[in-house]
Design a protein around this motif. Structure first.
Motif, PDB file in Angstrom:
ATOM      1  N   ALA A 152      -7.680  13.278   6.225  1.00 19.94           N
ATOM      2  CA  ALA A 152      -8.819  13.216   5.317  1.00 19.94           C
ATOM      3  C   ALA A 152      -8.182  12.836   3.976  1.00 19.94           C
ATOM      4  CB  ALA A 152      -9.761  14.189   5.195  1.00 19.94           C
ATOM      5  N   LEU A 153      -7.314  13.419   3.556  1.00 20.95           N
ATOM      6  CA  LEU A 153      -6.718  13.273   2.184  1.00 20.95           C
ATOM      7  C   LEU A 153      -6.239  12.030   2.211  1.00 20.95           C
ATOM      8  CD1 LEU A 153      -6.507  14.111  -0.661  1.00 20.95           C
ATOM      9  CD2 LEU A 153      -4.703  15.399  -0.184  1.00 20.95           C
ATOM     10  N   ALA A 154      -5.206  11.881   3.452  1.00 20.50           N
ATOM     11  CA  ALA A 154      -4.464  10.433   3.447  1.00 20.50           C
ATOM     12  C   ALA A 154      -5.331   9.006   3.420  1.00 20.50           C
ATOM     13  CB  ALA A 154      -3.592  10.684   4.743  1.00 20.50           C
ATOM     14  N   GLN A 155      -6.595   9.566   4.230  1.00 20.91           N
ATOM     15  CA  GLN A 155      -7.572   8.455   4.183  1.00 20.91           C
ATOM     16  C   GLN A 155      -8.219   8.028   2.766  1.00 20.91           C
ATOM     17  OE1 GLN A 155     -10.033   9.660   7.284  1.00 20.91           O
ATOM     18  NE2 GLN A 155      -9.147   8.275   8.748  1.00 20.91           N
ATOM     19  N   LYS A 156      -8.448   9.322   2.131  1.00 20.33           N
ATOM     20  CA  LYS A 156      -8.897   8.945   0.659  1.00 20.33           C
ATOM     21  C   LYS A 156      -8.084   8.156  -0.008  1.00 20.33           C
ATOM     22  CE  LYS A 156     -11.973  12.900   0.052  1.00 20.33           C
ATOM     23  NZ  LYS A 156     -12.054  14.281  -0.337  1.00 20.33           N
ATOM     24  N   MET A 157      -6.459   8.612  -0.390  1.00 18.90           N
ATOM     25  CA  MET A 157      -5.640   8.000  -0.957  1.00 18.90           C
ATOM     26  C   MET A 157      -5.391   6.435  -0.432  1.00 18.90           C
ATOM     27  SD  MET A 157      -2.588  11.008  -0.843  1.00 18.90           S
ATOM     28  CE  MET A 157      -1.471   9.935  -1.766  1.00 18.90           C
TER      29      MET A 157
ATOM     30  N   GLU B 164      -2.529   0.386   8.681  1.00 18.14           N
ATOM     31  CA  GLU B 164      -3.250   1.553   8.194  1.00 18.14           C
ATOM     32  C   GLU B 164      -3.101   2.992   8.677  1.00 18.14           C
ATOM     33  OE1 GLU B 164      -7.175   0.845   6.898  1.00 18.14           O
ATOM     34  OE2 GLU B 164      -6.686  -0.702   5.621  1.00 18.14           O
ATOM     35  N   ALA B 165      -2.815   2.744  10.102  1.00 22.16           N
ATOM     36  CA  ALA B 165      -2.712   4.029  10.891  1.00 22.16           C
ATOM     37  C   ALA B 165      -1.281   4.609  10.688  1.00 22.16           C
ATOM     38  CB  ALA B 165      -2.886   3.602  12.333  1.00 22.16           C
ATOM     39  N   THR B 166      -0.397   3.634  10.488  1.00 24.95           N
ATOM     40  CA  THR B 166       1.070   3.942  10.141  1.00 24.95           C
ATOM     41  C   THR B 166       0.945   4.479   8.796  1.00 24.95           C
ATOM     42  OG1 THR B 166       1.880   2.179  11.701  1.00 24.95           O
ATOM     43  CG2 THR B 166       3.311   2.987   9.979  1.00 24.95           C
ATOM     44  N   GLN B 167       0.305   3.768   7.704  1.00 22.96           N
ATOM     45  CA  GLN B 167       0.478   4.455   6.568  1.00 22.96           C
ATOM     46  C   GLN B 167       0.090   6.088   6.438  1.00 22.96           C
ATOM     47  OE1 GLN B 167      -1.679   0.721   4.682  1.00 22.96           O
ATOM     48  NE2 GLN B 167      -0.768   1.536   2.999  1.00 22.96           N
TER      49      GLN B 167
ATOM     50  N   GLY C 133       0.887  -0.995  -0.024  1.00 26.94           N
ATOM     51  CA  GLY C 133       0.118   0.064  -0.052  1.00 26.94           C
ATOM     52  C   GLY C 133       0.677   1.192  -0.070  1.00 26.94           C
ATOM     53  N   VAL C 134       0.322   2.487  -0.454  1.00 28.25           N
ATOM     54  CA  VAL C 134       1.028   3.709  -0.362  1.00 28.25           C
ATOM     55  C   VAL C 134       1.682   3.900   1.130  1.00 28.25           C
ATOM     56  CG1 VAL C 134      -1.126   4.982   0.133  1.00 28.25           C
ATOM     57  CG2 VAL C 134       0.695   5.937  -0.864  1.00 28.25           C
ATOM     58  N   ALA C 135       2.660   4.499   1.143  1.00 26.43           N
ATOM     59  CA  ALA C 135       3.564   4.623   2.201  1.00 26.43           C
ATOM     60  C   ALA C 135       4.074   3.403   3.092  1.00 26.43           C
ATOM     61  CB  ALA C 135       2.927   5.888   2.899  1.00 26.43           C
ATOM     62  N   SER C 136       3.967   2.328   2.522  1.00 25.15           N
ATOM     63  CA  SER C 136       4.083   0.953   3.132  1.00 25.15           C
ATOM     64  C   SER C 136       5.606   0.825   3.379  1.00 25.15           C
ATOM     65  CB  SER C 136       3.511  -0.186   2.618  1.00 25.15           C
ATOM     66  OG  SER C 136       4.254  -0.463   1.365  1.00 25.15           O
ATOM     67  N   GLY C 137       6.322   1.468   2.475  1.00 22.63           N
ATOM     68  CA  GLY C 137       7.911   1.233   2.489  1.00 22.63           C
ATOM     69  C   GLY C 137       8.589   0.374   1.453  1.00 22.63           C
TER      70      GLY C 137
ATOM     71  N   LEU D 120      -3.246  15.132 -17.950  1.00 22.70           N
ATOM     72  CA  LEU D 120      -3.801  13.832 -18.115  1.00 22.70           C
ATOM     73  C   LEU D 120      -4.403  13.461 -16.537  1.00 22.70           C
ATOM     74  CD1 LEU D 120      -4.570  11.458 -19.738  1.00 22.70           C
ATOM     75  CD2 LEU D 120      -2.374  10.645 -19.174  1.00 22.70           C
ATOM     76  N   ARG D 121      -3.591  13.518 -15.699  1.00 20.89           N
ATOM     77  CA  ARG D 121      -4.185  13.214 -14.585  1.00 20.89           C
ATOM     78  C   ARG D 121      -5.498  13.944 -13.789  1.00 20.89           C
ATOM     79  NH1 ARG D 121       1.427  12.843 -12.584  1.00 20.89           N
ATOM     80  NH2 ARG D 121       1.341  15.081 -12.048  1.00 20.89           N
ATOM     81  N   SER D 122      -5.391  15.266 -14.359  1.00 19.56           N
ATOM     82  CA  SER D 122      -6.787  15.977 -13.926  1.00 19.56           C
ATOM     83  C   SER D 122      -7.930  15.487 -14.785  1.00 19.56           C
ATOM     84  CB  SER D 122      -6.532  17.260 -14.290  1.00 19.56           C
ATOM     85  OG  SER D 122      -6.587  17.581 -15.763  1.00 19.56           O
ATOM     86  N   ILE D 123      -7.695  14.786 -15.855  1.00 22.32           N
ATOM     87  CA  ILE D 123      -8.954  14.110 -16.737  1.00 22.32           C
ATOM     88  C   ILE D 123      -9.294  12.915 -16.153  1.00 22.32           C
ATOM     89  CG2 ILE D 123      -9.699  13.271 -18.935  1.00 22.32           C
ATOM     90  CD1 ILE D 123      -7.613  15.033 -20.201  1.00 22.32           C
ATOM     91  N   VAL D 124      -8.459  12.046 -15.721  1.00 21.47           N
ATOM     92  CA  VAL D 124      -8.595  10.807 -15.314  1.00 21.47           C
ATOM     93  C   VAL D 124      -9.067  10.647 -13.997  1.00 21.47           C
ATOM     94  CG1 VAL D 124      -7.388   9.712 -17.335  1.00 21.47           C
ATOM     95  CG2 VAL D 124      -6.217   9.962 -14.991  1.00 21.47           C
ATOM     96  N   PHE D 125      -8.479  11.627 -13.164  1.00 24.62           N
ATOM     97  CA  PHE D 125      -8.723  11.728 -11.579  1.00 24.62           C
ATOM     98  C   PHE D 125     -10.205  11.498 -11.095  1.00 24.62           C
ATOM     99  CE2 PHE D 125      -9.123  13.274  -7.197  1.00 24.62           C
ATOM    100  CZ  PHE D 125      -7.941  12.407  -6.532  1.00 24.62           C
ATOM    101  N   GLY D 126     -10.762  10.653 -10.522  1.00 22.07           N
ATOM    102  CA  GLY D 126     -12.053  10.881 -10.038  1.00 22.07           C
ATOM    103  C   GLY D 126     -13.111  10.302 -11.231  1.00 22.07           C
ATOM    104  N   ASP D 127     -12.528   9.988 -12.670  1.00 19.48           N
ATOM    105  CA  ASP D 127     -13.366   9.514 -13.410  1.00 19.48           C
ATOM    106  C   ASP D 127     -13.064   8.132 -13.912  1.00 19.48           C
ATOM    107  OD1 ASP D 127     -14.565   9.149 -16.258  1.00 19.48           O
ATOM    108  OD2 ASP D 127     -14.371  11.238 -16.905  1.00 19.48           O
TER     109      ASP D 127
END
Length: 199
Positions: free
Chosen positions: A150-155, A134-137, A10-14, A70-77
């Motif tokens: 909040a943003l970290a949890q969304k990621m 997850e709390a560590t991530q 997962g993100v920020a797992s190392g 490109l990221r702005s087009i596909v992010f959330g779509d």
């Protein structure tokens, strides 16, 4: 051909740190993210396909891909992201297969954040997951990217769950907080994979 080990986490797992430790032991490695950048370089077929599908305005003056646009087009779509993956994934997979087939070491590592989601795990004989609570991530993400909780949890929510990754794992490297020394875990797996690959 080498034993192919898929490395994910997962993100920020190392995961990147673990990959660097394997590299320090002389293990051949390839990162799917790097391949993803290679296949959309100027002159590559995937870049022309992206421009045709999403618009030529995504090409910068030097012919390179405007990744931010490109990221702005596909992010959330979800539909746009699926369309992008339908273009890039066949090129990424072809590149990976060529590289993997050429390896002669006892084993090699394919590192991918979306190893399981993308189907890249099918290219591998073993799946190695770098795991952190997850709390560590969330804590690491907030520190690393200077973002709020909040943003970290969304990621985190955009990825496979920790439980889903662990179910798919053949081996797990534990990376809690504080991280401690991961090298002994990597060295033990290096010995194991070298034996499996030589057998």
């Amino acid at each position: 051909m080498s034993l192919i080990v898929g490395l994910t986490g997962g993100v920020a797992s190392g995961k990147s740190h673990v990959l660097s430790l394997f590299q320090s032991l002389g293990v051949p490695t390839i990162e799917a993210d790097d391949v993803g950048r290679t296949v959309v370089a100027p002159g590559e077929a995937a870049l022309a396909e992206i421009a045709a599908a999403f618009g030529k305005h995504l090409l910068l003056a030097d012919g390179a891909l405007d990744r931010r646009a490109l990221r702005s087009i596909v992010f959330g779509d979800a539909a746009a992201l699926k369309q992008l993956e339908a273009i890039t994934h066949p090129h990424i997979f072809a590149h990976l297969r060529t590289w993997l087939a050429a390896q002669q070491a006892p084993y090699c590592i394919l590192s991918a954040a979306i190893l399981l989601e993308s189907g890249m795990a099918a290219l591998c004989k073993r799946v190695l997951v770098v795991d952190a609570p997850e709390a560590t991530q969330i804590k690491r993400l907030m520190q690393r990217d200077s973002i709020d909780e909040a943003l970290a949890q969304k990621m985190l929510a955009r990825q496979l769950s920790r439980a889903e990754r662990l179910v798919a794992a053949h081996e797990v490297i534990e990376n809690p907080d504080p991280p401690g020394n991961l090298l002994p875990q990597v060295q033990a797996l290096h010995t194991r994979y070298s034996g499996l690959g030589s057998g």
